[in-house]
Design a protein around this motif. Structure first.
Motif, mmCIF file in Angstrom:
data_model
loop_
_atom_site.group_PDB
_atom_site.id
_atom_site.type_symbol
_atom_site.label_atom_id
_atom_site.label_comp_id
_atom_site.label_asym_id
_atom_site.label_seq_id
_atom_site.Cartn_x
_atom_site.Cartn_y
_atom_site.Cartn_z
ATOM 1 N N ASN A 132 -10.116 2.508 6.190
ATOM 2 C CA ASN A 132 -10.096 1.074 6.451
ATOM 3 C C ASN A 132 -8.973 0.739 7.410
ATOM 4 O OD1 ASN A 132 -7.583 0.396 4.725
ATOM 5 N ND2 ASN A 132 -8.930 1.472 3.279
ATOM 6 N N ILE A 133 -9.000 -0.466 7.912
ATOM 7 C CA ILE A 133 -7.930 -0.943 8.778
ATOM 8 C C ILE A 133 -6.760 -1.350 7.885
ATOM 9 C CG2 ILE A 133 -7.243 -2.678 10.469
ATOM 10 C CD1 ILE A 133 -10.147 -2.872 11.352
ATOM 11 N N GLU A 134 -5.601 -0.827 8.194
ATOM 12 C CA GLU A 134 -4.427 -1.093 7.364
ATOM 13 C C GLU A 134 -4.185 -2.598 7.213
ATOM 14 O OE1 GLU A 134 0.368 -0.054 7.187
ATOM 15 O OE2 GLU A 134 -0.881 0.719 8.830
ATOM 16 N N GLY A 135 -3.956 -3.007 5.977
ATOM 17 C CA GLY A 135 -3.665 -4.410 5.702
ATOM 18 C C GLY A 135 -4.891 -5.240 5.369
ATOM 19 N N SER A 136 -6.069 -4.616 5.379
ATOM 20 C CA SER A 136 -7.288 -5.370 5.090
ATOM 21 C C SER A 136 -7.530 -5.478 3.583
ATOM 22 C CB SER A 136 -8.500 -4.741 5.780
ATOM 23 O OG SER A 136 -8.649 -3.382 5.417
ATOM 24 N N LYS A 137 -8.230 -6.532 3.195
ATOM 25 C CA LYS A 137 -8.573 -6.810 1.796
ATOM 26 C C LYS A 137 -10.060 -6.538 1.605
ATOM 27 C CE LYS A 137 -8.432 -9.074 -2.297
ATOM 28 N NZ LYS A 137 -7.644 -8.668 -3.475
ATOM 29 N N ASN A 138 -10.411 -5.797 0.555
ATOM 30 C CA ASN A 138 -11.808 -5.449 0.310
ATOM 31 C C ASN A 138 -12.446 -6.386 -0.717
ATOM 32 O OD1 ASN A 138 -13.610 -2.880 -1.429
ATOM 33 N ND2 ASN A 138 -14.252 -3.945 0.405
ATOM 34 N N VAL A 196 -0.947 -9.780 11.350
ATOM 35 C CA VAL A 196 -1.460 -9.523 10.003
ATOM 36 C C VAL A 196 -0.294 -9.473 9.020
ATOM 37 C CG1 VAL A 196 -2.669 -7.882 8.516
ATOM 38 C CG2 VAL A 196 -3.508 -8.311 10.834
ATOM 39 N N LYS A 197 0.762 -8.758 9.373
ATOM 40 C CA LYS A 197 1.937 -8.648 8.497
ATOM 41 C C LYS A 197 2.604 -9.996 8.263
ATOM 42 C CE LYS A 197 3.121 -3.817 9.433
ATOM 43 N NZ LYS A 197 4.145 -2.879 9.989
ATOM 44 N N ARG A 198 2.585 -10.855 9.298
ATOM 45 C CA ARG A 198 3.202 -12.184 9.165
ATOM 46 C C ARG A 198 2.295 -13.160 8.431
ATOM 47 N NH1 ARG A 198 4.667 -11.710 14.790
ATOM 48 N NH2 ARG A 198 3.172 -13.379 15.265
ATOM 49 N N GLY A 199 1.086 -12.739 8.137
ATOM 50 C CA GLY A 199 0.172 -13.597 7.383
ATOM 51 C C GLY A 199 -0.596 -14.592 8.220
ATOM 52 N N GLU A 200 -0.636 -14.399 9.543
ATOM 53 C CA GLU A 200 -1.389 -15.313 10.404
ATOM 54 C C GLU A 200 -2.885 -14.963 10.391
ATOM 55 O OE1 GLU A 200 0.303 -15.602 14.338
ATOM 56 O OE2 GLU A 200 2.333 -15.382 13.531
ATOM 57 N N ILE A 201 -3.165 -13.679 10.204
ATOM 58 C CA ILE A 201 -4.556 -13.203 10.184
ATOM 59 C C ILE A 201 -4.814 -12.483 8.865
ATOM 60 C CG2 ILE A 201 -6.209 -11.588 11.223
ATOM 61 C CD1 ILE A 201 -5.002 -12.137 13.921
ATOM 62 N N PHE A 202 -5.961 -12.772 8.272
ATOM 63 C CA PHE A 202 -6.380 -12.155 7.007
ATOM 64 C C PHE A 202 -7.602 -11.291 7.308
ATOM 65 C CE2 PHE A 202 -8.845 -12.115 3.049
ATOM 66 C CZ PHE A 202 -7.873 -11.820 2.098
ATOM 67 N N LEU A 203 -7.463 -9.971 7.119
ATOM 68 C CA LEU A 203 -8.548 -9.037 7.390
ATOM 69 C C LEU A 203 -9.399 -8.880 6.137
ATOM 70 C CD1 LEU A 203 -6.598 -6.267 9.370
ATOM 71 C CD2 LEU A 203 -7.803 -8.281 10.265
ATOM 72 N N LEU A 204 -10.674 -9.270 6.235
ATOM 73 C CA LEU A 204 -11.581 -9.255 5.090
ATOM 74 C C LEU A 204 -12.666 -8.202 5.307
ATOM 75 C CD1 LEU A 204 -12.655 -10.459 2.450
ATOM 76 C CD2 LEU A 204 -13.811 -12.220 3.808
ATOM 77 N N ASP A 205 -12.545 -7.088 4.604
ATOM 78 C CA ASP A 205 -13.502 -5.991 4.698
ATOM 79 C C ASP A 205 -14.575 -6.193 3.627
ATOM 80 O OD1 ASP A 205 -14.811 -3.419 4.448
ATOM 81 O OD2 ASP A 205 -13.126 -2.533 5.521
ATOM 82 N N VAL A 206 -15.827 -6.393 4.051
ATOM 83 C CA VAL A 206 -16.892 -6.752 3.105
ATOM 84 C C VAL A 206 -17.791 -5.570 2.746
ATOM 85 C CG1 VAL A 206 -16.862 -9.121 3.926
ATOM 86 C CG2 VAL A 206 -18.504 -7.520 4.924
ATOM 87 N N ARG A 207 -17.309 -4.353 2.991
ATOM 88 C CA ARG A 207 -18.077 -3.170 2.603
ATOM 89 C C ARG A 207 -17.966 -2.921 1.100
ATOM 90 N NH1 ARG A 207 -15.508 1.480 5.812
ATOM 91 N NH2 ARG A 207 -13.643 0.242 5.336
ATOM 92 N N GLU A 208 -18.731 -1.946 0.633
ATOM 93 C CA GLU A 208 -18.648 -1.555 -0.770
ATOM 94 C C GLU A 208 -17.338 -0.804 -1.009
ATOM 95 O OE1 GLU A 208 -21.054 -2.352 -3.243
ATOM 96 O OE2 GLU A 208 -21.497 -3.680 -1.553
ATOM 97 N N PRO A 209 -16.797 -0.822 -2.246
ATOM 98 C CA PRO A 209 -15.511 -0.186 -2.531
ATOM 99 C C PRO A 209 -15.438 1.284 -2.118
ATOM 100 C CG PRO A 209 -16.151 -1.563 -4.361
ATOM 101 C CD PRO A 209 -17.319 -1.550 -3.414
ATOM 102 N N GLU A 210 -16.525 2.028 -2.332
ATOM 103 C CA GLU A 210 -16.495 3.450 -1.966
ATOM 104 C C GLU A 210 -16.409 3.640 -0.454
ATOM 105 O OE1 GLU A 210 -20.828 2.333 -2.953
ATOM 106 O OE2 GLU A 210 -18.807 1.979 -3.776
ATOM 107 N N GLU A 211 -17.013 2.724 0.307
ATOM 108 C CA GLU A 211 -16.906 2.786 1.771
ATOM 109 C C GLU A 211 -15.477 2.467 2.194
ATOM 110 O OE1 GLU A 211 -20.733 1.118 3.887
ATOM 111 O OE2 GLU A 211 -20.288 -0.173 2.171
ATOM 112 N N PHE A 212 -14.894 1.462 1.544
ATOM 113 C CA PHE A 212 -13.537 1.031 1.882
ATOM 114 C C PHE A 212 -12.522 2.133 1.611
ATOM 115 C CE2 PHE A 212 -9.532 -1.174 0.802
ATOM 116 C CZ PHE A 212 -9.357 -1.939 1.939
ATOM 117 N N LYS A 213 -12.718 2.873 0.523
ATOM 118 C CA LYS A 213 -11.779 3.925 0.145
ATOM 119 C C LYS A 213 -11.773 5.076 1.145
ATOM 120 C CE LYS A 213 -11.878 3.035 -4.851
ATOM 121 N NZ LYS A 213 -12.367 3.511 -6.172
ATOM 122 N N GLU A 214 -12.919 5.310 1.774
ATOM 123 C CA GLU A 214 -13.000 6.409 2.745
ATOM 124 C C GLU A 214 -12.061 6.180 3.911
ATOM 125 O OE1 GLU A 214 -16.997 7.158 3.952
ATOM 126 O OE2 GLU A 214 -17.663 7.707 1.938
#
Length: 227
Positions: free
Chosen positions: A164-170, A144-162
């Motif tokens: 999330n997996i480090e490095g994921s994009k909401n 993930v840090k090297r940019g090989e994998i992109f973590l896409l979290d599709v939850r609502e912003p309030e769920e994401f703030k509670e």
């Protein structure tokens, strides 16, 4: 013709026009699925689960139309793309499409003639998945840090703030179709949500747009068990 007859005729015409707006033929749906340049389209199979597991329209996601779905999922679905409902019973799919349109403001349609009318590709394949164990190993290998994998979290912003997996994009499910420019095509995408339902929908949508993408199996519920 009497006033009552005119009103009756008007209501009948209005009902028929409404039905026509909601329906989509097998041929039209196939055309939309093959159009990679257009907006994403979502297909929900709300029919028999065993039949879905044996065979379904490629790219469709199984869903149960119960009160929990209506209360929890309906408000999170995108309102700017077409959503097609499929079932054995055309009338059931039609009723659910009407309800989703009226109550959720969604652009829902139903497959005219039901699943038996579908003459396109059918498959038993589900959305491609990655296990929590394999994703954890990939993160530990710095993919993930090297940019090989992109973590896409599709939850609502309030769920994401509670949490999330480090490095994921909401990017919430409802905003995916307008945020494609934020999702890289040169990386492997892993979609994330609580149980794999919303993320599975996004996986199907983006697969048709040419993304290399997988769903986190069992979602964050499964992820928690690996920590």
């Amino acid at each position: 013709m009497s006033k009552d007859d005119l009103n009756s005729k008007f209501l009948t015409n209005e009902k028929n026009q409404s039905s026509s707006v909601l329906e989509i033929t097998s041929e039209d749906l196939q055309e939309k699925l093959h159009d990679k340049s257009g907006k994403p389209i979502m297909i929900f199979d709300i029919g028999n689960k065993q039949r879905y597991q044996d065979e379904h329209i490629a790219g469709s996601k199984f869903a149960v139309c119960d009160q929990q779905t209506i209360n929890n999922l309906l408000p999170k679905l995108p309102k700017d793309i077409e959503i097609v409902l499929v079932a054995e019973d055309e009338n059931y799919a039609k009723q659910m499409a009407q309800m989703a349109s009226e109550r959720g403001g969604l652009r829902t349609k139903y497959l005219k003639g039901g699943i038996s009318a579908w003459n396109g590709e059918r498959t038993e394949r589900q959305d491609p998945k990655i296990s929590s164990k394999d994703l954890k190993e990939a993160i530990e290998e710095d993919k993930v840090k090297r940019g090989e994998i992109f973590l896409l979290d599709v939850r609502e912003p309030e769920e994401f703030k509670e949490w999330n997996i480090e490095g994921s994009k909401n990017i919430p499910l409802s905003q995916i179709s307008n945020s494609l420019h934020e999702i890289p095509k040169d990386k492997e995408i892993v979609t994330i949500c609580p149980h794999g339902n919303r993320s599975g929908m996004v996986t199907f949508m983006l697969q048709r747009k040419g993304y290399n993408i997988r769903t986190l199996e069992e979602g964050l519920t499964g992820w928690s068990s690996t920590l």
